[in-house]
Design an enzyme around this catalytic site. Structure first.
Site, short mmCIF file in Angstrom:
data_model
loop_
_atom_site.label_atom_id
_atom_site.label_comp_id
_atom_site.label_asym_id
_atom_site.label_seq_id
_atom_site.Cartn_x
_atom_site.Cartn_y
_atom_site.Cartn_z
N VAL A 344 1.01 -1.15 -0.07
CA VAL A 344 -0.06 0.04 -0.04
C VAL A 344 0.96 1.13 0.02
CG1 VAL A 344 -1.83 1.25 1.35
CG2 VAL A 344 -1.88 -1.06 1.15
N CYS A 345 1.94 1.36 0.70
CA CYS A 345 2.73 2.32 1.02
C CYS A 345 3.22 2.76 -0.52
CB CYS A 345 3.97 2.16 1.84
SG CYS A 345 3.06 1.72 3.69
N THR A 346 3.95 1.53 -1.07
CA THR A 346 4.57 1.90 -2.45
C THR A 346 3.60 2.51 -3.37
OG1 THR A 346 5.82 -0.05 -2.29
CG2 THR A 346 5.46 0.73 -4.34
#
Length: 477
Positions: A344-346
């Site tokens: 998700v962070c990517t």
């Protein structure tokens, strides 16, 4: 029409200058002082996983304790606050809630509102809200002129003070001293813990479509060990959370895909979205131990609080946080993400890179934070850019290395449901908008598995700037 596109005549958090669409406006007015409005000093903390406090509720349905209400079916609850009865922004929020009642029910969610009005005012105003639109949901409850959810009367303001959801820049109706309530939302799980929160100034309506989107994401995580990427909408493809193996994911879900990234790490895995719904199992058995964070002092979300200073070791060098806030442009978005090389962070960091110019046009700079070191941040940035097909090897904005989680801990941004291999909680997906006086202007805190929606963030930013520049307020949607 009952409401124009923007709502006129509402008090603004301040008339400090803003930057609108790249037009510079000189900042002049003094910052809001919590001392001058009678708010006691308290830790600047926002907690996920905190047990919700119990308090007596005087409502349209009579008196009851809040924990008793939480125990009623359905098991999940959305508590929202608003500035006051007969308030134009609040009316758009409640009208939207009424129109979305069936959607929330289908998800297994009950709604409850809170403001400083009396029960009699709530009752009279609810008929206005109901009349503002044509909704069959309330009629199916056996009432032709009332809402399909109850409203809590917090006339004393005790509940607002307990939760820290006051808006220091706006005064309550009929009072020259008491601050009004902010527009806040809490998503509360069956174990009575806070799972998600949004805190907006009273002049900015909350869009409950965003609340429903986040609820669906929460259920996808709990039932399927999936997570939702940045800007995800219902039915779109989702990512496999790190806790689920690729072998199991391929068996359970359709169209499994692993993104090829420069690091060679197979962490960005996508599948088709299964049908969401209310959680299938009892969550309370798996609830985290929150006994250490149940005090009212810790369970507070503050608008108007000056951000603390701390040392920042970043991908763009070392500096103090206040020194960074004082750089041009003077408005700042601080956002946290759990860990590098996570799916998700990517997707979020790539979207931030794509939108960086749009933030700058609004007079806003970005700075991120996670619990990994600078070297890992830089290595991970290559994956972030590659996934979006963007040039370069570094992001245009700095990433803070919070290796020991000291910053995340001091700001209350840890998510007790998301832990690393050593069992330590990771930072939640928090976002703060900080003005030129270093004060928090609005906040969203999502669990680690729910990607942010940048359309909503831009909507909120533009609403803050509009209010500061023109005195206008903005409706729910």
């Amino acid at each position: 029409q009952r409401f124009a596109r923007f709502v006129l005549g509402c008090s603004c958090p301040s008339r400090r200058s803003r930057t609108l669409a790249g037009s510079a406006m000189a900042s002049s007015q003094e910052s809001i002082s919590t001392e001058t409005i009678g708010l006691e000093a308290s830790p600047f903390r926002i907690k996920l996983g905190a047990a919700f406090p119990n308090f007596e509720c005087e409502t349209l349905e009579g008196r009851f304790m809040f924990h008793d209400f939480l125990a009623r079916p359905p098991a999940w609850t959305v508590l929202f606050s608003y500035a006051g009865d007969f308030d134009p922004v609040a009316e758009t929020m409640l009208t939207q809630c009424q129109g979305m009642l069936e959607r929330f029910r289908s998800l297994g969610i009950k709604l409850v509102g809170l403001s400083r009005g009396s029960v009699s005012d709530h009752e009279a105003w609810s008929r206005d809200v109901f009349a503002a639109g044509t909704h069959g949901a309330a009629a199916s409850e056996g009432s032709a002129d009332s809402l399909g959810f109850t409203l809590v009367a917090d006339q004393s303001g005790d509940v607002a003070r307990l939760l820290g959801i006051q808006d220091p820049g706006a005064k309550a109706q009929g009072s020259s001293e008491a601050p009004t309530l902010a527009n806040a939302v809490f998503v509360i799980g069956p174990n009575k813990t806070n799972r998600l929160c949004m805190l907006y100034p009273s002049t900015m309506g909350i869009d409950f479509r965003e609340v429903a989107r986040c609820v669906e994401s929460l259920f996808l995580t709990q039932d399927f060990v999936l997570a939702t990427p940045v800007d995800w909408q219902s039915g779109a493809r989702v990512v496999v959370a790190p806790g689920l193996s690729s072998e199991v994911a391929q068996e359970r879900f359709n169209n499994f895909e692993v993104k090829a990234l420069p690091s060679g790490k197979p962490y960005l895995r996508l599948v088709d979205c299964p049908a969401p719904g209310p959680p299938s199992g009892p969550e309370a058995a798996d609830a985290p131990d929150t006994s250490h964070i149940t005090s009212p002092t810790d369970f507070r979300i503050k608008l108007g609080v000056e951000f603390p200073d701390f040392h920042c070791c970043t991908t763009k060098g070392d500096f103090s946080f206040h020194a960074f806030l004082d750089r041009e442009p003077r408005w700042t978005v601080l956002f946290s993400h759990p860990k590098d090389f996570t799916p998700v962070c990517t997707t979020e960091l790539g979207r931030c890179q794509e939108l960086n110019a749009s933030f700058e046009q609004r007079g806003v700079k970005l700075i991120g934070l996670s619990c990994d070191g600078v070297d890992l941040h830089r290595e991970w940035s290559k994956d972030v850019l590659s996934n979006k097909g963007l040039p370069g090897k570094e992001l245009d904005f700095p990433l803070i290395a919070d290796d020991d989680r000291s910053i995340a801990m001091s700001l209350g941004m840890l998510d007790p449901l998301e832990k690393d291999d050593a069992g330590a909680p990771m930072p939640a997906r928090a976002l703060f908008v900080i003005d030129p006086e270093r004060q928090n202007r609005f906040t969203v805190v999502y669990p680690a598995t729910t990607g942010r929606n940048f359309d909503e963030i831009f909507r909120a930013l533009d609403a803050v700037f509009l209010c500061g520049a023109t005195g206008m307020s903005t409706p729910a949607a």
